[in-house]
Design an enzyme around this catalytic site. Structure first.
Site, PDB file in Angstrom:
ATOM      1  CD  GLU A 180      -3.043  -1.277   1.961  1.00 45.23           C
ATOM      2  OE1 GLU A 180      -2.857  -0.048   3.394  1.00 45.23           O
ATOM      3  OE2 GLU A 180      -3.790  -1.525   2.175  1.00 45.23           O
TER       4      GLU A 180
ATOM      5  CD  GLU B 219      -3.402  -5.951   4.174  1.00 38.09           C
ATOM      6  OE1 GLU B 219      -4.321  -5.043   4.328  1.00 38.09           O
ATOM      7  OE2 GLU B 219      -2.397  -5.357   3.921  1.00 38.09           O
TER       8      GLU B 219
HETATM    9  O1  IFM Z   1      -4.132  -2.774   9.126  1.00 42.59           O
HETATM   10  C1  IFM Z   1      -4.735  -2.361   7.612  1.00 42.59           C
HETATM   11  C2  IFM Z   1      -3.372  -2.640   7.308  1.00 42.59           C
HETATM   12  O2  IFM Z   1      -1.619  -3.156   7.409  1.00 42.59           O
HETATM   13  C3  IFM Z   1      -3.115  -2.431   5.657  1.00 42.59           C
HETATM   14  N1  IFM Z   1      -4.422  -2.396   4.763  1.00 42.59           N
HETATM   15  C4  IFM Z   1      -5.504  -2.248   5.568  1.00 42.59           C
HETATM   16  C5  IFM Z   1      -5.988  -2.390   6.739  1.00 42.59           C
HETATM   17  C6  IFM Z   1      -6.613  -2.418   7.553  1.00 42.59           C
HETATM   18  O3  IFM Z   1      -7.219  -1.018   8.184  1.00 42.59           O
END
Ligand code: IFM
Length: 449
Positions: A160, A357
């Site tokens: 990210e 994710e």
């Molecule tokens: O916890 C975060 C993660 O570190 C990065 N992506 C989003 C998740 C939820 O906010």
């Protein structure tokens, strides 16, 4: 009816070093920007988080108990190189042990090299707006690769970069807490450059491997379908979804986006000759993080700053979410996930995708030793069905990593937001499997819903 996933679909869970490890001064680890930012801002810190640095065997035992075959974790640069440059063998030894323990338990490790925890020593040298960090990151990537690549095949460079650049240096809500949009754009570019140089370094070291980067995407919705709303959505979409993606695909920054950001005056001068070629290293797979869509609306004053993480993206505003929300206030729209994956399939010319994710925070309670997290079970069921729908319609999705294995440190929100399949009592460090963990284990066992 069972919704079956393709044979060999990779099922896993994901975590990140600073969110779970704790032990922030153990074995020579140096401070990261999250240690200093949280201390300076009076926020909860990543110590002890889930105390995973000391309890990793127990946590891997949970994965094994649940039968989840993949585990995506990140390596903390500040453990490997406390000053950003000099190797600390005890830090490397931790990840060496972790990988061995995963493999002993039949779990395939997937390494992410950077999940936001820059060594503070490198922030003191300017942080990501300093392009020298791209070379330092490649050195660090190579160092980790030399130790783990005999057992790890899946390598993600950066998680990210949108958040690292724009929330870290734009609105300053994340570490290092800097509010300088011009610097944020340069940070974004340098993160891409760091990815490209690290991908080259990993490949130069030989071995069979998949190299990826993980981007967070937010499909953009509008209330009204008119030209002004479409333009507001276009602006946010290009910043959020294409600033990083298009250069990675070898297309450079979209010209419209460069025009949107031209008044900040920093991005184009930061792009040196040859940078775009370095950034466009072939990807074996693209990591996709999806949680929620965004909503955009136009602002009458074209010179007005926006409320997005990069306020200098003018003339648009992000609207509040609506409908069913998670405890973080994120809108639940599984159908946007399907559309996103189909759009990526087309936009990336068939590049294989892995969901790196996806998950949701809700308020959970342990009652008589159980956590009945119905909302999270429903979130996962709906979003897995959305992934399945995309696959049925032609998207090449190779795997799904649930965020997250454990309740953990949710950055500036501290310990208030629980994303885990496993409940963690942050006082006692007791772990309790939630109903969502049992649900997910069942999906994994059946390779279907
Ligand atoms: O916890 C975060 C993660 O570190 C990065 N992506 C989003 C998740 C939820 O906010």
């Amino acid at each position: 009816m069972t919704l079956g996933f393709p044979d060999g679909f990779r099922w896993g869970t994901a975590t990140a070093a600073y969110q779970i490890e704790g032990s922030t001064t153990a074995d020579g680890r140096g401070p990261s920007i999250w240690d200093t930012f949280t201390a300076r801002s009076g926020l909860a810190t990543g110590d002890p988080a889930c105390d995973h640095y000391r309890r990793y065997r127990e946590d891997i035992g949970l994965l094994s108990e649940l039968g989840i075959p993949y585990y995506r974790f990140s390596v903390a640069w500040s453990r490997i190189m406390p000053d950003g440059r000099t190797v600390e063998p005890r830090g490397l030894a931790f990840y060496d042990r972790l990988v061995d323990a995963l493999l002993e338990n039949g779990v395939t490790p997937m390494v992410t090299l950077y999940h936001w925890d820059l060594p503070e020593a490198l922030q003191a040298e300017g942080g990501w707006p300093n392009r020298e960090l791209a070379d330092l990151f490649a050195d660090y990537a190579l160092t980790v690769h030399k130790v783990l690549s005999d057992r790890v095949q899946q390598w993600t460079t950066i998680n990210e970069p949108f958040c690292a650049a724009f929330i870290g240096y734009g609105n300053g809500d994340h570490a290092p807490g800097i509010q300088d949009e011009g610097a944020a754009l340069v940070a974004g570019h340098n993160l891409l450059l760091a990815h490209g140089k690290a991908a080259q370094a990993l490949r130069s070291d030989g071995g069979e491997q998949e190299v990826s980067i993980v981007l967070n995407f937010a499909p953009v919705l509008t209330d009204v379908d008119d030209a002004a709303h479409r333009e507001a959505a276009r602006k946010f979409d290009f910043l959020h979804n294409r600033f990083f993606l298009d250069p990675l695909l070898g297309r450079g920054y979209p010209p419209e986006l460069l025009a949107d950001l031209a008044h900040l005056g920093t991005l184009e001068p930061a792009i040196a000759d040859g940078d775009l070629e370095i950034i466009a290293q072939p990807l074996d797979v693209l990591g996709v993080n999806y949680y929620a869509p965004a909503r955009a609306m136009p602002l009458e004053d074209p010179e007005a700053d926006s409320n997005c993480p990069l306020p200098g993206l003018r003339g648009m505003d992000v609207q509040p979410p609506r409908g069913e929300l998670t405890s973080l206030g994120w809108e639940q729209r599984p159908e946007c996930f399907t559309e996103l994956l189909l759009w990526l399939q087309e936009h990336c010319d068939g590049l294989p995708l892995v969901i790196a994710e996806n998950g949701a925070a809700f308020e959970d309670e342990v009652v008589e030793g159980r956590v009945h997290d119905e909302k999270r079970v429903r979130y996962f069921a709906d979003h897995l069905a959305a992934v399945h729908a995309a696959i049925e319609r032609g998207a090449d999705v190779r795997g799904y990593m649930a965020w997250s294995l454990l309740d953990n440190f949710e950055w500036a929100m501290g310990y208030t937001q629980r994303f885990g399949l496993v409940h963690v009592d942050f006082e006692t460090q007791e772990r309790v499997l939630k109903d969502s963990a049992l649900f997910y284990a069942d999906v994994v066992a059946r390779n279907g819903l």
